[in-house]
Write a protein that holds these residues in place. Structure first.
Motif, mmCIF file in Angstrom:
data_model
loop_
_atom_site.group_PDB
_atom_site.id
_atom_site.type_symbol
_atom_site.label_atom_id
_atom_site.label_comp_id
_atom_site.label_asym_id
_atom_site.label_seq_id
_atom_site.Cartn_x
_atom_site.Cartn_y
_atom_site.Cartn_z
ATOM 1 N N ASP A 124 43.159 42.352 34.012
ATOM 2 C CA ASP A 124 44.460 42.580 34.644
ATOM 3 C C ASP A 124 45.123 43.874 34.206
ATOM 4 O O ASP A 124 46.129 44.268 34.763
ATOM 5 C CB ASP A 124 45.378 41.394 34.324
ATOM 6 C CG ASP A 124 46.528 41.285 35.308
ATOM 7 O OD1 ASP A 124 46.327 41.638 36.473
ATOM 8 O OD2 ASP A 124 47.617 40.848 34.900
ATOM 9 N N SER A 146 32.858 45.422 39.861
ATOM 10 C CA SER A 146 33.840 46.250 40.564
ATOM 11 C C SER A 146 34.916 46.631 39.556
ATOM 12 O O SER A 146 36.095 46.330 39.738
ATOM 13 C CB SER A 146 34.448 45.493 41.749
ATOM 14 O OG SER A 146 33.450 45.072 42.636
ATOM 15 N N LEU A 147 34.507 47.274 38.521
ATOM 16 C CA LEU A 147 35.376 47.568 37.381
ATOM 17 C C LEU A 147 35.492 49.077 37.226
ATOM 18 O O LEU A 147 34.601 49.830 37.634
ATOM 19 C CB LEU A 147 34.781 46.938 36.117
ATOM 20 C CG LEU A 147 35.699 46.667 34.936
ATOM 21 C CD1 LEU A 147 36.793 45.686 35.308
ATOM 22 C CD2 LEU A 147 34.885 46.126 33.764
ATOM 23 N N GLU A 155 33.465 34.368 36.702
ATOM 24 C CA GLU A 155 34.268 35.197 37.601
ATOM 25 C C GLU A 155 35.481 35.680 36.818
ATOM 26 O O GLU A 155 36.398 34.909 36.537
ATOM 27 C CB GLU A 155 34.707 34.416 38.834
ATOM 28 C CG GLU A 155 35.457 35.279 39.844
ATOM 29 C CD GLU A 155 35.818 34.527 41.105
ATOM 30 O OE1 GLU A 155 36.402 35.139 42.019
ATOM 31 O OE2 GLU A 155 35.520 33.304 41.179
ATOM 32 N N TYR A 214 36.587 30.817 35.494
ATOM 33 C CA TYR A 214 37.425 31.717 36.281
ATOM 34 C C TYR A 214 38.535 32.193 35.358
ATOM 35 O O TYR A 214 39.294 31.386 34.804
ATOM 36 C CB TYR A 214 38.030 31.025 37.497
ATOM 37 C CG TYR A 214 39.030 31.917 38.212
ATOM 38 C CD1 TYR A 214 38.597 32.875 39.115
ATOM 39 C CD2 TYR A 214 40.391 31.818 37.946
ATOM 40 C CE1 TYR A 214 39.499 33.704 39.757
ATOM 41 C CE2 TYR A 214 41.305 32.642 38.581
ATOM 42 C CZ TYR A 214 40.860 33.583 39.478
ATOM 43 O OH TYR A 214 41.753 34.424 40.100
ATOM 44 N N ASP A 223 30.455 37.895 37.993
ATOM 45 C CA ASP A 223 31.224 38.727 38.919
ATOM 46 C C ASP A 223 32.456 39.204 38.168
ATOM 47 O O ASP A 223 33.306 38.399 37.770
ATOM 48 C CB ASP A 223 31.621 37.928 40.157
ATOM 49 C CG ASP A 223 32.257 38.804 41.235
ATOM 50 O OD1 ASP A 223 32.823 39.858 40.887
ATOM 51 O OD2 ASP A 223 32.191 38.429 42.417
ATOM 52 N N ILE A 224 32.548 40.509 37.950
ATOM 53 C CA ILE A 224 33.639 41.037 37.131
ATOM 54 C C ILE A 224 34.267 42.233 37.829
ATOM 55 O O ILE A 224 33.571 43.112 38.334
ATOM 56 C CB ILE A 224 33.121 41.421 35.721
ATOM 57 C CG1 ILE A 224 34.253 41.970 34.852
ATOM 58 C CG2 ILE A 224 31.953 42.391 35.794
ATOM 59 C CD1 ILE A 224 33.864 42.125 33.390
ATOM 60 N N ASP A 225 35.598 42.220 37.893
ATOM 61 C CA ASP A 225 36.297 43.354 38.483
ATOM 62 C C ASP A 225 37.645 43.530 37.799
ATOM 63 O O ASP A 225 38.018 42.782 36.906
ATOM 64 C CB ASP A 225 36.450 43.194 39.993
ATOM 65 C CG ASP A 225 37.344 42.027 40.378
ATOM 66 O OD1 ASP A 225 38.092 41.524 39.526
ATOM 67 O OD2 ASP A 225 37.302 41.628 41.554
ATOM 68 N N GLY A 226 38.387 44.543 38.222
ATOM 69 C CA GLY A 226 39.694 44.802 37.640
ATOM 70 C C GLY A 226 39.837 46.236 37.207
ATOM 71 O O GLY A 226 39.136 47.127 37.678
ATOM 72 N N LYS A 243 38.459 38.727 35.981
ATOM 73 C CA LYS A 243 39.264 39.859 36.445
ATOM 74 C C LYS A 243 40.061 40.384 35.251
ATOM 75 O O LYS A 243 40.745 39.618 34.571
ATOM 76 C CB LYS A 243 40.214 39.433 37.568
ATOM 77 C CG LYS A 243 39.517 38.780 38.763
ATOM 78 C CD LYS A 243 40.520 38.356 39.826
ATOM 79 C CE LYS A 243 39.822 37.579 40.938
ATOM 80 N NZ LYS A 243 38.857 38.420 41.663
ATOM 81 N N VAL A 280 41.550 35.349 34.639
ATOM 82 C CA VAL A 280 42.313 36.580 34.775
ATOM 83 C C VAL A 280 42.779 36.921 33.373
ATOM 84 O O VAL A 280 43.643 36.239 32.808
ATOM 85 C CB VAL A 280 43.505 36.415 35.736
ATOM 86 C CG1 VAL A 280 44.288 37.715 35.826
ATOM 87 C CG2 VAL A 280 43.026 35.980 37.110
#
Length: 474
Positions: free
Chosen positions: A296, A341-342, A292, A259, A317-320, A294, A261
């Motif tokens: 920032d 979700s990038l 996972e 995990y 699972d990657i986003d940001g 993110k 950030v």
């Protein structure tokens, strides 16, 4: 008459002085003769080497002669106490601790007094050092590796951390060290804040409810075949507002893998992440995510290549707000292999074995090209209403009823490519979903790259020195 008496007294005094001086000289000569004739009380370290003895006795300390404030004269001073050697070397203190002999508490004392940039050598043949090291200045901790018969050089006390790194320590390196936390409870094995932490060819074995490594701020370097093995309810590696550089290393965990950030540019290359089988079938082990991540910052770039991610409900699972590249990787035995979700992501030349969805783009723009996707029942490549996909040259091999049942979302019809299941999947991939190891059975091999490029790996099972029967869950 008086003058003659004075001269006579002066002559007598001179004669008496001469006599006393001769007496003292005679006494000294007698003492030397008696010492020469008597047996020696101690051995001369230079006996038999007159030149060495003379040089040692008369060699001047030029620093002392030139400057009275130079006190060391180039000499290294060592102090030995209860199992460790503590020495002054050219402006910094290094220490070697033999855990077989060191008393409880000595290793903490050494770390407390070691100077910035020092090196702490830990050795353990029959007994580990049991301690929590509070590192407040830059330090390198060197162990003796983690071969098949090695024991941990450092073991955390129950409910405590192995190592705590304060922000005042700019650089901390853990090299060739096997560190364990068998009862970590709520404490991570390694906790660090606003520092640069490096693991080189090291293994951390953790049992508890936290992460094996928890870094808040700063940078983590996971290199040279390092291993994190965690029986945890959370994740093996947790990063908050940090930078990650990981290569040729492995993470094995009963729950989540990483995990993170991430703030700034990060890189993950040649890393294997797999879920262990301890809680297979239990709710505790369900829903775990391999990576996972993110991003920032909109200026952040994450580069991922040659990854192996096995047995998680969600592989990646990657986003940001930044950008990412995932290439030449193998994601297997997941329900959802990749969820993005990038702002912008490129997914290029990967092999994906998923039960439900191969690639799911929930938002942002994804460039998906030359991927091989198999065993999916719902969708090979799926985009939601907020996601956009640019797809080219992807092969999808579904399970079950074949191509007509797959969902494609808003992917253009021209980009929908599907190979019926009955034609088979000619994939050069490892894959047996039942070769899943238990925590107590999993022992990586020392100095072996955990995850080479996918094409070079004939078997997804971890490499070990011993070859016990792996746990199989049929």
């Amino acid at each position: 008459m008086s003058m003659r008496k004075d001269k006579a007294k002066l002559a007598g005094a001179r004669q008496a002085g001469t006599g006393s001086a001769l007496g003292v000289a005679a006494a000294v000569l007698g003492l030397v003769a008696s010492l020469a004739s008597a047996p020696q009380a101690f051995a001369d370290p230079y006996a038999g080497n007159n030149a060495a003895r003379t040089n040692a006795y008369i060699k001047p300390c030029f620093g002392m002669l030139l400057d009275a404030q130079l006190r060391t004269c180039g000499v290294q001073r060592h102090f030995r106490e209860s199992g460790y050697l503590y020495g002054y070397h050219g402006g910094r203190y290094d220490a070697t601790i033999d855990c077989d002999r060191a008393q409880r508490g000595y290793v903490e004392e050494v770390v407390e007094h070691i100077r910035p940039g020092g090196v702490l050598y830990l050795k353990a043949r029959n007994r580990s050092c049991i301690a929590t090291l509070d590192v407040k200045r830059s330090l390198t901790i060197v162990g003796q590796g983690y071969g098949p018969h090695a024991i941990p050089v450092l073991v955390a006390p129950d409910g405590q951390s192995c190592i705590r790194v304060a922000p005042t320590a700019e650089h901390v390196i853990i090299k060739d060290a096997y560190i364990a936390s068998p009862r970590g409870e709520q404490s991570a094995c390694v906790e660090a804040a606003n520092t640069e932490l490096t693991l080189q060819n090291s293994q951390i074995r953790y049992q508890g409810e936290n992460a094996a490594i928890h870094l808040a701020g700063g940078r983590l370097n996971l290199t040279e075949s390092s291993h994190l093995i965690a029986k945890t309810r959370s994740v093996a590696l947790a990063l908050n507002n940090a930078v990650l550089f990981a290569e040729n290393s492995e993470i094995a965990t009963t729950a989540g893998g990483i995990y993170a950030v991430l703030d700034g540019d990060s890189q993950i290359q040649g890393v294997s992440v797999q879920q262990l089988a301890d809680w297979r079938g239990f709710e505790r082990g369900e829903g775990a995510i391999g990576l996972e991540i993110k991003l920032d910052s909109a200026n952040s770039i994450l580069s991922m290549s040659d990854l192996k991610v096995n047995y998680f409900a969600q592989g990646i699972d990657i986003d940001g707000a930044g950008e990412a590249l995932l290439s030449h990787s193998f994601i297997a035995d997941s329900d959802h292999a990749i969820t993005a979700s990038l702002n912008r992501i490129r997914i290029i030349e990967n092999t994906i074995l998923a039960k439900e969805i191969g690639i799911d783009v929930e938002s942002g723009t994804a460039f998906v090209g030359t991927n091989r996707i198999a065993r999916v029942r719902t969708a090979g490549i799926l985009a939601s209403s907020q996601g956009q996909i640019r797809a080219v040259d992807n092969d999808v091999d579904p399970a079950g009823d074949g191509c007509p049942t797959l969902k494609w979302g808003n992917i253009e019809p021209a980009a929908r490519v599907c190979t019926p299941w009955y034609k088979g999947s000619e994939f050069d991939v490892p894959g047996d979903a039942h070769d899943q190891y238990l925590f107590d059975q999993y022992w990586p091999r020392q100095n072996v790259v955990a995850s080479a490029p996918v094409a070079d790996q004939p078997n997804p099972a971890p490499m070990r020195d011993q070859d016990p029967v792996p746990a199989r869950n049929n």
